[in-house]
Write a protein that holds these residues in place. Structure first.
Motif, PDB file in Angstrom:
ATOM      1  N   ALA A  98       0.803  -1.213   0.000  1.00 48.34           N
ATOM      2  CA  ALA A  98       0.000   0.000   0.000  1.00 48.34           C
ATOM      3  C   ALA A  98       0.843   1.275   0.000  1.00 48.34           C
ATOM      4  O   ALA A  98       0.493   2.243  -0.687  1.00 48.34           O
ATOM      5  CB  ALA A  98      -0.968  -0.006   1.181  1.00 48.34           C
ATOM      6  N   PRO A  99       1.975   1.348   0.737  1.00 48.77           N
ATOM      7  CA  PRO A  99       2.768   2.586   0.691  1.00 48.77           C
ATOM      8  C   PRO A  99       3.277   2.915  -0.711  1.00 48.77           C
ATOM      9  O   PRO A  99       3.383   4.092  -1.074  1.00 48.77           O
ATOM     10  CB  PRO A  99       3.912   2.302   1.663  1.00 48.77           C
ATOM     11  N   LEU A 126       1.735   2.072  -3.594  1.00 51.20           N
ATOM     12  CA  LEU A 126       0.558   2.541  -4.327  1.00 51.20           C
ATOM     13  C   LEU A 126       0.231   3.978  -3.951  1.00 51.20           C
ATOM     14  O   LEU A 126      -0.059   4.816  -4.823  1.00 51.20           O
ATOM     15  CB  LEU A 126      -0.637   1.630  -4.031  1.00 51.20           C
ATOM     16  N   ASP A 127       0.258   4.271  -2.656  1.00 56.35           N
ATOM     17  CA  ASP A 127      -0.090   5.617  -2.195  1.00 56.35           C
ATOM     18  C   ASP A 127       0.926   6.652  -2.682  1.00 56.35           C
ATOM     19  O   ASP A 127       0.551   7.764  -3.077  1.00 56.35           O
ATOM     20  CB  ASP A 127      -0.162   5.645  -0.666  1.00 56.35           C
ATOM     21  N   ALA A 158       0.349   7.263  -6.405  1.00 53.45           N
ATOM     22  CA  ALA A 158      -0.872   8.042  -6.590  1.00 53.45           C
ATOM     23  C   ALA A 158      -0.656   9.499  -6.214  1.00 53.45           C
ATOM     24  O   ALA A 158      -1.130  10.415  -6.908  1.00 53.45           O
ATOM     25  CB  ALA A 158      -2.009   7.436  -5.758  1.00 53.45           C
ATOM     26  N   SER A 159       0.072   9.739  -5.133  1.00 52.12           N
ATOM     27  CA  SER A 159       0.342  11.116  -4.709  1.00 52.12           C
ATOM     28  C   SER A 159       1.151  11.868  -5.764  1.00 52.12           C
ATOM     29  O   SER A 159       0.854  13.025  -6.089  1.00 52.12           O
ATOM     30  CB  SER A 159       1.095  11.095  -3.375  1.00 52.12           C
ATOM     31  N   ARG A 195      -1.006  12.664  -8.833  1.00 54.54           N
ATOM     32  CA  ARG A 195      -1.918  13.795  -8.614  1.00 54.54           C
ATOM     33  C   ARG A 195      -1.190  15.125  -8.821  1.00 54.54           C
ATOM     34  O   ARG A 195      -1.783  16.098  -9.290  1.00 54.54           O
ATOM     35  CB  ARG A 195      -2.527  13.729  -7.212  1.00 54.54           C
ATOM     36  N   ALA A 253      -6.175   2.353  -6.436  1.00 55.54           N
ATOM     37  CA  ALA A 253      -5.392   3.561  -6.203  1.00 55.54           C
ATOM     38  C   ALA A 253      -5.668   4.606  -7.278  1.00 55.54           C
ATOM     39  O   ALA A 253      -5.682   5.817  -6.996  1.00 55.54           O
ATOM     40  CB  ALA A 253      -3.903   3.218  -6.166  1.00 55.54           C
ATOM     41  N   LYS A 276      -8.260   7.489  -7.026  1.00 53.47           N
ATOM     42  CA  LYS A 276      -7.916   8.732  -6.343  1.00 53.47           C
ATOM     43  C   LYS A 276      -7.199   9.710  -7.271  1.00 53.47           C
ATOM     44  O   LYS A 276      -6.880  10.827  -6.873  1.00 53.47           O
ATOM     45  CB  LYS A 276      -7.023   8.432  -5.136  1.00 53.47           C
ATOM     46  N   GLU A 286       9.093   9.105   0.224  1.00 49.45           N
ATOM     47  CA  GLU A 286       8.590   8.304   1.335  1.00 49.45           C
ATOM     48  C   GLU A 286       9.511   7.129   1.671  1.00 49.45           C
ATOM     49  O   GLU A 286       9.486   6.609   2.794  1.00 49.45           O
ATOM     50  CB  GLU A 286       7.196   7.757   1.006  1.00 49.45           C
TER      51      GLU A 286
END
Length: 241
Positions: free
Chosen positions: A40-41, A43-44, A47-48, A51, A72, A75, A221
């Motif tokens: 998940a990290p 994917l997030d 996605a961030s 965006r 994902a 979003k 991240e």
């Protein structure tokens, strides 16, 4: 194995002695309880970043598996998200996971090497699927992505920095690849799954040759290595107008 909900060693062995498609059909009900699912990290973080460099209207998750990447994309994309995979079992799990929450999402069974779309998307992503393609197949795969992107559209995927030869991870991945190559030399059907054949330099050259302009985005991240280089990057390849 991996967790109480995950596949047993016997189930993994049966999968590994199958074709890629049938192997994932077998693994699908327990796939999300294995380390093979994109964390998940990651994917997030992707996605961030997307965006920030968007906006995007229509997105495609290439080799979508059980749908984590497509989820994902909901979003990121303002209009629609499509997941494509050649495993009916993986798609069945994806439909079950996402159907009630995201009516904008659709699922298509298809081969990434012969995508059943026109230039319908302004974003294509892929998470963790490239090890299932031999290096000689990648130019054709990238050509397919190019064909389904609108001019100016983006092909994005995360890339981990390769482990150093002095690290245990390097020898673990090299050993895994060697075992798979021996397996494929003596057993049919082949199961293509190699971790070290996806080389960023080769990938960049092929993407540029096909008609993409490339940007690399560090995913902060995940920090940096000792030499200051990022541990994880996102490749953003734009189809030239």
């Amino acid at each position: 194995m991996f967790s109480p909900e995950g596949p047993s060693l016997r189930e993994l062995a049966v999968q590994a002695l199958s074709s890629v498609e049938h192997g994932y059909d077998l693994l699908a009900p327990k796939f999300d309880h294995t380390p093979f699912r994109t964390p998940a990290p990651v994917l997030d973080a992707v996605a961030s970043t997307l965006r920030r460099i968007g906006p995007f209207d229509d997105g495609l998750d290439l080799c979508c598996g059980t749908g984590a990447g497509a989820e994902a994309l909901t979003k990121v994309c303002r209009r629609s998200v499509t997941g494509v995979d050649f495993s009916a079992g993986m798609l069945a799990i994806a439909r079950e996971r996402v159907k009630s929450d995201e009516p904008r999402v659709s699922w298509v069974r298809g081969d990434a090497r012969a995508l059943p779309f026109g230039a319908d998307f302004d974003l294509v992503v892929s998470f963790g699927a490239f090890g299932h393609f031999l290096p000689r197949e990648l130019p054709g795969l990238f050509g397919q992505v190019h064909s389904v992107l609108r001019p100016g559209g983006c092909f994005a995927f995360p890339v981990l920095a390769p482990p150093r030869p002095t690290s245990p991870a390097y020898w673990m991945l090299s050993g895994f690849d060697a075992v798979m190559k021996v397996r494929n030399a003596v057993w049919r059907p082949p199961f293509v799954m190699y971790y070290r054949d996806f080389q960023l330099g080769f990938v960049q050259r092929e993407l540029q040759r096909i008609g993409f302009d490339i940007d690399l985005y560090a995913l902060p991240e995940f920090g940096h290595r000792g030499d200051g280089s990022p541990r994880v990057r996102m490749v953003a390849a734009r189809r030239r107008p």
